[in-house]
Design a protein around this motif. Sequence first.
Motif, short mmCIF file in Angstrom:
data_model
loop_
_atom_site.label_atom_id
_atom_site.label_comp_id
_atom_site.label_asym_id
_atom_site.label_seq_id
_atom_site.Cartn_x
_atom_site.Cartn_y
_atom_site.Cartn_z
N THR A 1 -14.54 -56.16 40.25
CA THR A 1 -15.66 -56.75 39.43
C THR A 1 -15.66 -56.45 37.88
O THR A 1 -16.29 -57.12 37.29
N HIS A 2 -15.19 -55.11 37.79
CA HIS A 2 -15.00 -54.71 36.42
C HIS A 2 -14.11 -55.54 35.60
O HIS A 2 -14.28 -55.94 34.33
N LEU A 3 -13.25 -56.37 36.16
CA LEU A 3 -12.39 -57.14 35.34
C LEU A 3 -12.76 -58.36 34.83
O LEU A 3 -12.49 -58.91 33.80
N ALA A 4 -13.86 -58.77 35.24
CA ALA A 4 -14.66 -60.12 34.98
C ALA A 4 -15.02 -60.16 33.57
O ALA A 4 -15.03 -61.09 32.74
N GLY A 5 -15.47 -58.69 32.94
CA GLY A 5 -15.84 -58.65 31.68
C GLY A 5 -14.73 -58.23 30.72
O GLY A 5 -15.12 -58.05 29.36
N GLU A 6 -13.47 -58.13 31.13
CA GLU A 6 -12.35 -57.49 30.18
C GLU A 6 -11.97 -58.88 29.62
O GLU A 6 -12.01 -59.95 29.58
N PRO A 7 -11.18 -58.55 28.42
CA PRO A 7 -10.69 -59.44 27.54
C PRO A 7 -9.61 -60.43 28.12
O PRO A 7 -8.90 -59.89 29.23
N PRO A 8 -9.13 -61.51 27.66
CA PRO A 8 -8.41 -62.51 28.15
C PRO A 8 -6.87 -61.73 28.48
O PRO A 8 -6.39 -62.07 29.29
N GLU A 9 -6.39 -60.72 27.58
CA GLU A 9 -5.08 -60.22 27.93
C GLU A 9 -5.10 -59.64 29.15
O GLU A 9 -4.10 -59.35 29.94
N MET B 1 -8.18 -42.86 24.01
CA MET B 1 -7.68 -44.24 24.48
C MET B 1 -9.03 -44.90 25.05
O MET B 1 -9.70 -44.27 25.79
N THR B 2 -9.16 -46.18 24.44
CA THR B 2 -10.36 -46.99 25.13
C THR B 2 -10.08 -47.23 26.41
O THR B 2 -9.01 -47.28 27.21
N ALA B 3 -11.44 -47.72 27.37
CA ALA B 3 -11.19 -48.29 28.57
C ALA B 3 -10.06 -49.25 28.73
O ALA B 3 -9.35 -49.23 29.81
N THR B 4 -10.50 -50.20 27.90
CA THR B 4 -9.23 -51.56 28.26
C THR B 4 -8.12 -51.06 27.77
O THR B 4 -7.03 -51.73 28.45
N ALA B 5 -7.78 -50.18 26.69
CA ALA B 5 -6.22 -49.89 26.38
C ALA B 5 -5.75 -49.05 27.71
O ALA B 5 -4.48 -49.32 28.13
N ASP B 6 -6.50 -48.23 28.62
CA ASP B 6 -6.22 -47.43 29.76
C ASP B 6 -5.80 -48.53 30.80
O ASP B 6 -4.90 -48.33 31.49
N LEU B 7 -6.76 -49.57 30.95
CA LEU B 7 -6.69 -50.49 32.02
C LEU B 7 -5.32 -51.41 31.70
O LEU B 7 -4.65 -51.50 32.62
N LEU B 8 -4.94 -51.64 30.43
CA LEU B 8 -3.84 -52.39 30.05
C LEU B 8 -2.56 -51.68 30.61
O LEU B 8 -1.72 -52.26 31.16
N GLU B 9 -2.84 -50.37 30.18
CA GLU B 9 -1.46 -49.68 30.47
C GLU B 9 -1.13 -49.29 31.89
O GLU B 9 -0.24 -49.38 32.54
N LEU C 1 -2.14 -51.60 34.10
CA LEU C 1 -1.73 -52.83 34.86
C LEU C 1 -0.14 -52.95 34.45
O LEU C 1 0.48 -53.68 35.04
N GLN C 2 0.09 -52.53 32.98
CA GLN C 2 1.64 -52.82 32.74
C GLN C 2 2.74 -51.95 33.62
O GLN C 2 3.56 -52.49 34.02
N GLN C 3 2.10 -50.76 34.00
CA GLN C 3 2.99 -49.95 34.81
C GLN C 3 3.15 -50.65 36.29
O GLN C 3 3.96 -50.62 36.79
N TRP C 4 1.82 -51.16 36.73
CA TRP C 4 2.12 -52.01 37.94
C TRP C 4 2.63 -53.19 37.96
O TRP C 4 3.68 -53.38 38.93
N ARG C 5 2.88 -54.09 36.83
CA ARG C 5 3.81 -54.99 36.78
C ARG C 5 5.08 -54.72 36.61
O ARG C 5 5.77 -55.42 37.32
N ASP C 6 5.57 -53.70 35.81
CA ASP C 6 6.89 -53.23 35.84
C ASP C 6 7.43 -52.72 37.27
O ASP C 6 8.41 -52.84 37.62
N THR C 7 6.59 -51.99 37.82
CA THR C 7 6.82 -51.46 39.28
C THR C 7 7.06 -52.66 40.17
O THR C 7 7.85 -52.67 41.06
N THR C 8 6.23 -53.91 39.97
CA THR C 8 6.27 -55.11 40.77
C THR C 8 7.47 -55.59 40.36
O THR C 8 8.25 -56.09 41.57
N LEU C 9 7.91 -55.75 39.33
CA LEU C 9 9.16 -56.39 38.96
C LEU C 9 10.56 -55.48 39.53
O LEU C 9 11.33 -56.03 39.96
#
Length: 119
Positions: free
Chosen positions: A52-60, A1-9, A11-19
Amino acid sequence: MTATADLLERLQQWRDTTLEERQAIQGGHWELVAACQARKSEWMRDWPFAPTHLAGEPPEVRALVEEILALERGNYDALTAGLENTRQQLAAIGQSRQHLRQLRRAYGSGRASAWESWS
């Protein structure tokens, strides 16, 4: 799994928990709110990404972070409003309690003997 895919996963868990936390707040399920907050607190300890790592991440990724921040602000606002409402209710209960004490002092300063009530 790429670093971006891991980060997205994550963040999605965080969003789901926040919901889930939002629904618990709206339903007054405070134990579930505490569990959601504890889960997020644990994730923060293990978070492998610096802000600061998020600054270079993709738009999604940035869009998901913005969504999470908006959800967190909404949860904070809901908790703040609920806390204020609870404080107002407690103040009203305290005022009623004070009025009852005053009434008891004014009218209930002692019980009359049973034979006095017949005379």
